[in-house]
Design a protein around this motif. Structure first.
Motif, PDB file in Angstrom:
ATOM      1  N   LEU A  19       0.832  -1.200   0.000  1.00  0.00           N
ATOM      2  CA  LEU A  19       0.000   0.000   0.000  1.00  0.00           C
ATOM      3  C   LEU A  19       0.867   1.250   0.000  1.00  0.00           C
ATOM      4  O   LEU A  19       0.530   2.263  -0.613  1.00  0.00           O
ATOM      5  N   TYR A  20       1.988   1.159   0.713  1.00  0.00           N
ATOM      6  CA  TYR A  20       2.871   2.304   0.857  1.00  0.00           C
ATOM      7  C   TYR A  20       4.150   2.082   0.056  1.00  0.00           C
ATOM      8  O   TYR A  20       5.242   2.049   0.595  1.00  0.00           O
ATOM      9  N   ALA A  21       3.988   1.928  -1.233  1.00  0.00           N
ATOM     10  CA  ALA A  21       5.140   1.715  -2.091  1.00  0.00           C
ATOM     11  C   ALA A  21       6.037   2.959  -2.080  1.00  0.00           C
ATOM     12  O   ALA A  21       5.580   4.075  -1.832  1.00  0.00           O
ATOM     13  N   TYR A  60       4.669  12.058 -11.198  1.00  0.00           N
ATOM     14  CA  TYR A  60       3.499  11.443 -10.566  1.00  0.00           C
ATOM     15  C   TYR A  60       3.944  10.590  -9.383  1.00  0.00           C
ATOM     16  O   TYR A  60       4.935   9.859  -9.458  1.00  0.00           O
ATOM     17  N   ILE A  61       3.220  10.713  -8.283  1.00  0.00           N
ATOM     18  CA  ILE A  61       3.477   9.934  -7.075  1.00  0.00           C
ATOM     19  C   ILE A  61       2.429   8.833  -7.016  1.00  0.00           C
ATOM     20  O   ILE A  61       1.229   9.116  -6.990  1.00  0.00           O
ATOM     21  N   LYS A  62       2.877   7.588  -7.002  1.00  0.00           N
ATOM     22  CA  LYS A  62       1.965   6.461  -7.161  1.00  0.00           C
ATOM     23  C   LYS A  62       1.813   5.692  -5.862  1.00  0.00           C
ATOM     24  O   LYS A  62       2.785   5.188  -5.313  1.00  0.00           O
ATOM     25  N   PHE A  63       0.600   5.639  -5.352  1.00  0.00           N
ATOM     26  CA  PHE A  63       0.264   4.786  -4.224  1.00  0.00           C
ATOM     27  C   PHE A  63      -1.230   4.508  -4.278  1.00  0.00           C
ATOM     28  O   PHE A  63      -1.986   5.211  -4.955  1.00  0.00           O
ATOM     29  N   TYR A  83       7.516  10.440   6.179  1.00  0.00           N
ATOM     30  CA  TYR A  83       6.363  10.067   7.012  1.00  0.00           C
ATOM     31  C   TYR A  83       5.114  10.068   6.135  1.00  0.00           C
ATOM     32  O   TYR A  83       4.843  11.036   5.423  1.00  0.00           O
ATOM     33  N   PHE A  84       4.359   8.974   6.191  1.00  0.00           N
ATOM     34  CA  PHE A  84       3.163   8.809   5.365  1.00  0.00           C
ATOM     35  C   PHE A  84       2.025   8.354   6.280  1.00  0.00           C
ATOM     36  O   PHE A  84       2.136   7.328   6.940  1.00  0.00           O
TER      37      PHE A  84
END
Length: 828
Positions: free
Chosen positions: A230-232, A240-243, A342-343
């Protein structure tokens, strides 16, 4: 009463530990909320930005006496904090004189011309490769990652819920989130320490896992892998930021000026480096964008600090909020390297403020960077390693040395709390129910019953069908697996069964030996590239409702022995020996064929021995587990190339035909930035030699109301039959890009899907002459057969409808020119 007192005492204790807390709302002089305002603890760099409703929450372990609230077009407001914890503050900002135009520009669309923020953004684009590990030929660093899941919005209603009877003690571990200000309860934590090696000249990267530890689920690698996927990993410098299987436009993207407003808000020294602060926010609702701010150095144009928050209006399911914060440090006064990532995400069924959900938090720390230490190429190629249980059982001394930041009191408490929780019967029941829903199997101490969802089925030949089965299951890393089932049809009054077994002989090369036998009813022609999996899914018993009658089912007795290995990661080689007996399962359907040259003698049953060789390459595929079976964790996200050569051998164990068959399958997903996701599939095959209907390639029709991968929804079973074919499928999901711009409709978060599929094939005169089934055998050889479709996805967030249109061959018997299929599914 005892738990209530302890709960209150726990909250009081936690409030003392966190020295400064403040939450509230920011308004203008008209009482309207002010979104994206800066809220800073005075005398620090600790702060946040108000959300779209003007709300904020900020927290620090240090003592601060005041808040500073600022916003372009308003006077900066200083608000005194009278206590350590200050909640529900109401702060009103006063407009600066002669600044009305600035306020309008900032709250609406900012100018793309003569905008200093965009001038700075262009400098970032020019220098993006001059920062980070991409600047060096080779790199290596230590990486520590901490994943945590928390139940949030804890209130008395939840605490007193019957579902937590016997588990009330867990609420002693509640705390307050420093982003949202909500009370939460930690329920899961996972730590990982690893060493990362990379080579930019070879475009290779390798991860050496040193240790892994989690609370209460030490052997559940599936759960760990799912959460980590989920948190690639992502790079804020990418366009582009992919998650969550989505592509969000980065605020640092070259396409960002089309979807973001940018404002130069402030400048200051940070760690002795002069930096500019830029605030950004979306130009439109419902798009996959962020809001937040970043600090950028004025000489290297490298990001020093950035935070990104996903707007609640973004078209993403089950996620109410996403917050990302990254910190960078300077190396040799010139290169900025990431030191902390941090996510946090707030998973919830609803997006309302008061809705209860689960926080998912990932903290990643980077240290001990080293550069230009070259490794040989085979160092990166050797990725397939045996399972090492010691990695998952490191002692406290190991973690004391590898943690780049110590666990706080709450995180330490999760380990203790989960160990206790595993002994509670109520928790065990909840855990068992969750396991059944996730795997489809019921665990009985080393033997799993299931799949439970296949217990009942229906088809024309069997009528109501009942199936019972199971498998051996000790752990995810079992070296062998045995499974089987028995089924009974109440219309044909016949018993069916299937048994299979497989054993992993060598972990490193993944050398596997398998064998099995199945006697059952099957829908042949469900796919062009058929699997030899003995216990594969049977389409004949999976649908309760069909379009038109379908009695074209076959009775099959299949025996298979196979050996396979993986010489390189995600590249496998398999050799099969298969012997099968085929005949019609229905009196109204025939697989008859002629057995003499004069075409006067007919056989109704086919016996055939086959030897096949299969090559499969799946670059980018992620799996978990080191046993004979592995679990796929990123289905649909990787390419798949499959090549199969099959040799039919006549007279081997009374086999009936000599022939050769070659098949190619290629599937490729494409994430196309901000315009969605495309999947293309190409299949091609040819059969050499004369074979009857049962051995030909049937173009896969679909007479159900459900979408089936790589089938043709408007074709009936056996409508087209070939010995040489080429098939192409294309589907594109725009992820709501167009619906998001239509008033009223955009609030539904629907997603547009278009598709086109076609097939061209031929059938030789010799194979037509061999057939005695009475079925009109037709191949799409006059012109390629094609269909196109328009779909609406994300209906109620779980359902999809596709509307299909036939492009040609309208004169075929029972041809369907229009159809509708649907599918249920979970997606972000």
């Amino acid at each position: 009463m005892r738990y209530s007192l302890f709960f209150c005492f726990s909250l009081f204790t936690l409030s003392v530990l966190a020295q400064t807390k403040a939450s509230g709302e920011v308004f203008d002089s008209n009482g309207e909320p002010v979104p994206f305002a800066n809220v800073i603890l005075e005398g620090s760099t600790v702060g946040t930005i108000t959300n779209e409703e003007g709300r904020f929450y900020v927290e620090s372990d240090n003592n601060y006496d005041a808040l500073t609230v600022s916003f372009v077009g308003f006077e900066t407001q200083r608000f005194v904090l009278e206590k350590r914890s200050n909640y529900n503050l109401k702060i009103t900002l006063k407009e600066e004189e002669n600044s009305l135009s600035e306020v309008i520009i900032y709250q609406g669309k900012t100018s793309k011309k003569n905008n200093p923020a965009i001038d700075i953004l262009k400098k970032i684009w020019e220098n993006r490769r001059e920062n980070g590990v991409k600047k060096f030929k080779q790199y290596q660093y230590d990486k520590y990652e901490k994943l945590e899941f928390d139940l949030n919005t804890i209130d008395s209603t939840l605490i007193e819920s019957r579902i937590f009877n016997g588990m009330e003690f867990i609420f002693e571990e509640t705390d307050t989130n420093n982003i949202t200000g909500k009370t939460y309860l930690p329920i899961f934590i996972n730590e990982e320490s690893s060493k990362i090696f990379g080579d930019n000249t070879l475009n290779e990267e390798k991860k050496d896992l040193l240790g892994n530890k989690n609370s209460g689920f030490s052997n559940n690698q599936n759960l760990i892998a799912f959460i980590k996927d989920l948190y690639a990993d992502y790079d804020v410098y990418d366009n582009y930021i992919k998650f969550f299987d989505k592509s969000f436009t980065s605020p640092l993207s070259k396409t960002g000026v089309g979807v973001y407003n940018y404002v130069l808000s402030d400048s200051a020294y940070i760690d002795n480096k002069w930096c500019y602060n830029i605030v950004y926010y979306p130009r439109r609702k419902n798009e996959l964008t962020f809001k937040g701010d970043f600090w950028v150095n004025d000489s290297t144009w490298a990001i020093k600090d950035i935070n990104l928050r996903v707007s609640k209006s973004a078209n993403i399911n089950w996620v109410k909020e996403v917050y990302i914060e990254q910190e960078f440090d300077v190396l040799n006064d010139s290169t900025f390297l990431i030191t902390r990532d941090y996510f946090m995400s707030d998973f919830s069924f609803r997006k309302k403020e008061e809705a209860r959900g689960i926080y998912g938090k990932r903290t990643t720390l980077y240290d001990n960077y080293k550069f230009d230490i070259k490794k040989p190429k085979d160092f990166y190629d050797n990725e397939v390693d045996p399972f090492n249980e010691a990695i998952y059982n490191r002692d406290d001394a190991f973690w004391h040395n590898k943690r780049q930041e110590a666990l706080n009191k709450d995180e330490k408490g999760v380990y203790k709390m989960l160990d206790t929780l595993k002994t509670v019967k109520a928790f065990k029941r909840l855990y068992d129910i969750g396991t059944i829903l996730a795997t489809g199997y019921i665990d009985y101490d080393g033997w799993d019953y299931g799949p439970v969802f296949s217990t009942f089925g229906y088809n024309t030949v069997e009528g109501l069908r009942v199936r019972f089965g199971g498998r051996t299951y000790g752990t995810l890393n079992d070296l062998w697996r045995f499974q089987g089932y028995g089924a009974y049809g109440f219309k044909d009054n016949q018993f069916k069964y299937g048994v299979s077994g497989k054993v992993l002989l060598d972990r490193k090369s993944r050398l596997i030996l398998s064998a099995g036998n199945r006697r059952d009813i099957e829908q042949l022609g469900a796919s062009l590239t058929n699997s030899t999996d003995v216990l594969g899914r049977s389409l004949a018993s999976s649908s309760l409702i069909t379009v038109g009658s379908n009695d074209r089912l076959s009775s099959i007795n299949l025996t298979n022995v196979a050996i396979e290995f993986e010489p390189k990661k995600n590249f496998s080689f398999r050799t099969d020996f298969t012997y099968k007996t085929l005949k019609s399962a229905s009196p109204t359907f025939s697989l008859d064929y002629f057995i003499d040259e004069a075409r006067t003698q007919i056989a109704s049953e086919l016996q055939q021995a086959e030897i096949s060789t299969k090559l499969s390459y799946t670059p980018g595929r992620k799996t978990t587990g080191y046993g004979v079976e592995r679990t796929l964790i990123n289905e649909g996200e990787y390419a798949n190339v499959f090549l199969n050569y099959t040799l039919g051998v006549k007279n081997l164990i009374d086999s009936d035909f000599d022939y050769q068959k070659v098949q190619l399958f290629y599937r490729q997903p494409w994430k196309i930035g901000g315009i969605g996701r495309m999947t293309t599939t190409l299949e091609a095959g040819k059969t050499y030699g004369e074979v009857p209907l049962a051995l030909l390639s049937v173009v896969p029709g679909n007479q159900t109301l459900f979408s089936i991968f790589n089938s043709f929804p408007l074709l009936n079973f056996y409508e087209f039959v070939t010995d040489t074919y080429t098939s192409f499928h294309l589907e594109h999901n725009f992820n709501g890009r167009f619906f998001s711009r239509i008033p009223l409709i955009r609030d539904l978060n629907l997603r547009e899907i278009v598709g086109v599929r076609g097939v061209y094939g031929t059938l030789s005169d010799e194979n037509r002459a061999l057939d005695a089934s009475g079925i009109f055998l037709q191949a799409p050889d006059l012109e390629p057969y094609y269909e196109y479709s328009f779909g609406v996805g994300n209906i109620f967030r779980i359902f999809r409808l596709d509307f299909h249109f036939r492009g040609n061959y309208f004169n075929n018997t029972d041809a369907r020119s229009f159809g509708v299929t649907g599918a249920f599914g979970f997606s972000f």
